[in-house]
Design an enzyme around this catalytic site. Structure first.
Site, PDB file in Angstrom:
ATOM      1  N   PHE A 231       0.828  -1.204   0.000  1.00 58.33           N
ATOM      2  CA  PHE A 231       0.000   0.000   0.000  1.00 58.33           C
ATOM      3  C   PHE A 231       0.866   1.259   0.000  1.00 58.33           C
ATOM      4  CE2 PHE A 231      -2.589   3.314   1.986  1.00 58.33           C
ATOM      5  CZ  PHE A 231      -3.778   3.202   1.280  1.00 58.33           C
ATOM      6  N   GLU A 232       2.028   1.189   0.657  1.00 55.85           N
ATOM      7  CA  GLU A 232       2.905   2.361   0.781  1.00 55.85           C
ATOM      8  C   GLU A 232       3.847   2.534  -0.410  1.00 55.85           C
ATOM      9  OE1 GLU A 232       2.385   0.262   3.555  1.00 55.85           O
ATOM     10  OE2 GLU A 232       0.983   1.725   4.384  1.00 55.85           O
TER      11      GLU A 232
ATOM     12  N   CYS B  89       4.437  -7.872  -2.856  1.00 52.00           N
ATOM     13  CA  CYS B  89       3.757  -9.163  -3.017  1.00 52.00           C
ATOM     14  C   CYS B  89       2.491  -9.132  -2.171  1.00 52.00           C
ATOM     15  CB  CYS B  89       4.679 -10.298  -2.582  1.00 52.00           C
ATOM     16  SG  CYS B  89       3.836 -11.892  -2.533  1.00 52.00           S
TER      17      CYS B  89
ATOM     18  N   HIS C 156      -8.907  -7.023   2.282  1.00 53.64           N
ATOM     19  CA  HIS C 156      -7.681  -6.244   2.194  1.00 53.64           C
ATOM     20  C   HIS C 156      -7.044  -6.351   0.809  1.00 53.64           C
ATOM     21  CE1 HIS C 156      -6.686  -4.925   6.304  1.00 53.64           C
ATOM     22  NE2 HIS C 156      -5.740  -4.254   5.688  1.00 53.64           N
TER      23      HIS C 156
ATOM     24  N   PHE D 224       5.702  -1.698 -12.325  1.00 54.55           N
ATOM     25  CA  PHE D 224       4.807  -2.466 -11.441  1.00 54.55           C
ATOM     26  C   PHE D 224       5.403  -3.860 -11.199  1.00 54.55           C
ATOM     27  CE2 PHE D 224       0.922  -4.996 -10.618  1.00 54.55           C
ATOM     28  CZ  PHE D 224       0.324  -4.226  -9.648  1.00 54.55           C
TER      29      PHE D 224
ATOM     30  N   ARG E 140       6.637 -17.399  -8.874  1.00 50.16           N
ATOM     31  CA  ARG E 140       7.011 -16.215  -9.670  1.00 50.16           C
ATOM     32  C   ARG E 140       8.114 -15.392  -9.016  1.00 50.16           C
ATOM     33  NH1 ARG E 140       2.206 -18.099 -10.297  1.00 50.16           N
ATOM     34  NH2 ARG E 140       1.098 -17.934 -12.292  1.00 50.16           N
TER      35      ARG E 140
END
Ligand code: DLZ
Length: 164
Positions: A66-67, A89, A97, A122, A136
């Site tokens: 989120f940050e 991740c 959430h 991204f 991944r």
């Protein structure tokens, strides 16, 4: 290009622009730290492989995905970088959430791309399970850190070439 079975570490090295004069930032989320550390290391190794100088790779950490947009904005405002890679991740849990974080981070990164001059990559895994993330982050589908580093080099070069 189909993405489901794409190996994230596969690319044609001959098609990658010269990266020896680039400065690249990497912002790493600490949530799911083992995964994000693996992604970040793969990104660093790929940048070094393409001759980005060690002293021109800047790494910072934020608490969670989120940050990532805000941490990236701090870097944009306080440095002169050619591209910034966001590493995170987000793994689906029992609450909503996941949706909020994924939406916030993807839209936040897109806003930075459109509203600033710096390409922001991204490099965030958004998976249903931990196994899908491991697959991944150096597992059977390669490593998204490699893909992110290549995208950073390509976008930074695109920007430099368009300014000439
Ligand atoms: C709270 C949270 C949850 C539940 N899951 C993840 C996750 O899977 N991946 C991730 O990067 N961060 C997660 N976070 C933390 C949020 O991104 C954020 O750091 C906190 O909500 C504080 O703003």
């Amino acid at each position: 290009m189909s993405s489901e079975l794409k190996n994230l570490s596969c690319y044609d090295p001959a098609a990658i622009p010269d990266a020896s004069n680039l400065s690249i930032g990497i912002v790493v989320a600490e949530w799911n730290e083992d995964i994000t550390t693996s992604l970040a290391q793969a990104a660093i190794d790929t940048l070094l492989k393409h001759k980005v100088k060690k002293e021109n790779i800047y790494i910072t950490y934020v608490p969670g995905s989120f940050e990532l947009p805000k941490g990236t904005k701090f870097l944009i405002d306080n440095s002169k970088l050619d591209a910034i890679i966001c590493i995170g991740c987000v793994i689906q849990g029992e609450t909503r959430h996941f949706e909020f974080i994924c939406q916030a981070v993807s839209q936040g990164i897109m806003k930075l791309n459109l509203n600033t001059d710096i390409p922001v990559i991204f490099g965030v895994l958004t998976t249903n399970t931990r196994q899908q993330a491991e697959d991944r982050a150096g597992g059977k589908y390669g490593n998204k850190g490699v893909e992110s580093a290549i995208a950073a080099i390509k976008m930074a070069s695109l920007k430099k070439n368009n300014l000439k």
